[in-house]
Write a protein that holds these residues in place. Structure first.
Motif, mmCIF file in Angstrom:
data_model
loop_
_atom_site.group_PDB
_atom_site.id
_atom_site.type_symbol
_atom_site.label_atom_id
_atom_site.label_comp_id
_atom_site.label_asym_id
_atom_site.label_seq_id
_atom_site.Cartn_x
_atom_site.Cartn_y
_atom_site.Cartn_z
ATOM 1 N N THR A 55 -21.283 -15.203 -1.980
ATOM 2 C CA THR A 55 -21.843 -16.511 -1.604
ATOM 3 C C THR A 55 -21.117 -17.660 -2.310
ATOM 4 O OG1 THR A 55 -23.441 -16.625 -3.410
ATOM 5 C CG2 THR A 55 -24.127 -15.431 -1.405
ATOM 6 N N VAL A 56 -21.525 -18.861 -1.938
ATOM 7 C CA VAL A 56 -20.959 -20.063 -2.544
ATOM 8 C C VAL A 56 -21.305 -20.159 -4.035
ATOM 9 C CG1 VAL A 56 -22.911 -21.607 -2.031
ATOM 10 C CG2 VAL A 56 -20.564 -22.520 -2.017
ATOM 11 N N ARG B 68 -32.307 -20.393 -1.278
ATOM 12 C CA ARG B 68 -30.838 -20.276 -1.286
ATOM 13 C C ARG B 68 -30.329 -20.082 -2.712
ATOM 14 N NH1 ARG B 68 -28.729 -23.251 3.358
ATOM 15 N NH2 ARG B 68 -30.402 -23.220 4.889
#
Ligand SMILES: N[C@@H](CCC(=O)N[C@@H](CS)C(=O)NCC(=O)O)C(=O)O
Length: 205
Positions: free
Chosen positions: A11-12, A52
């Motif tokens: 992921t980021v 998130r």
């Protein structure tokens, strides 16, 4: 209180992880298991109601949004020089970060996270079908922006490079050939060669 980063593989959240390694500050990692949908669990909602990653827990409180986390960490350690004081260079770094967050990341999400926008199977397929085309167009613009040197800010390494690298790692899976963008490919290779990046990546495989 040390810094704690909630993150997940692929992921980021790799971006703040790399920055913490680059800065050499003490930090803890808490891995969120996306295969178990842990990001949407009640426990995690108490940490980040957005569901998130990343989240950085700091002595001031919790911070979400990759760009904000990178800015906070870099501004807290000016000696590292990863977010220039010069207003123009700082804005150029933000320009890349905002483009990655608002456009490139969102285009990427149309492949695996289309259900954010539609429940219709045909619409989901149609969104997926545009991912390679959209990201290729994004890469062409980024490639043009890398014309003044190896890094986003020319000869100066910054948090924008870390963010760009984390997003560039998705390109292959999204059907984009990074080799078609020689400056972006050189940027990717240069990032991979950094010891701090290698230390972070070792935990993301
Ligand atoms: N705008 C946020 C986006 C964060 C984001 O979308 N992270 C993805 C991983 S790359 C995520 O947590 N997805 C979980 C989900 O959609 O369930 C940022 O830049 O930090």
């Amino acid at each position: 209180m040390t810094l704690t980063l909630h993150l997940a593989k692929g992921t980021v959240a790799l971006a703040p992880h790399i920055l913490l390694e680059e800065l050499g500050v003490p930090f803890d990692l808490v891995w969120i298991d996306f295969r178990e949908n842990e990001q949407h669990s009640a426990d995690y909602a108490a940490i980040n109601p957005k569901g998130r990653v990343p989240v950085l827990t700091t002595p001031h409180g919790r911070l979400t949004e990759t760009a904000a986390i990178l800015n906070f960490l870099a501004a807290s350690h000016p000696e590292a020089g990863f977010w220039p004081e010069d207003p123009w260079l700082r804005a150029r770094s933000d320009e890349m970060a905002v483009y990655l967050a608002s456009t490139v990341h969102v285009n990427h999400a149309h492949k695996g996270r289309g259900s954010r926008w539609s429940d219709d199977a045909a619409a989901l397929e149609s969104m997926r079908a545009k991912v390679t085309e959209n990201l290729t167009a994004n890469c062409a613009l980024i490639e043009a922006g890398l014309s003044s040197g190896l890094w986003v800010l020319g000869d100066r390494f910054s948090i924008a490079d870390i963010y760009l690298f984390a997003v560039s790692r998705w390109l292959q899976g999204d059907g984009v050939k990074i080799a078609d963008f020689p400056r972006l490919a050189a940027h990717f290779d240069a990032m991979q060669a950094r010891p701090a990046v290698q230390r972070a990546l070792a935990l993301h495989s």
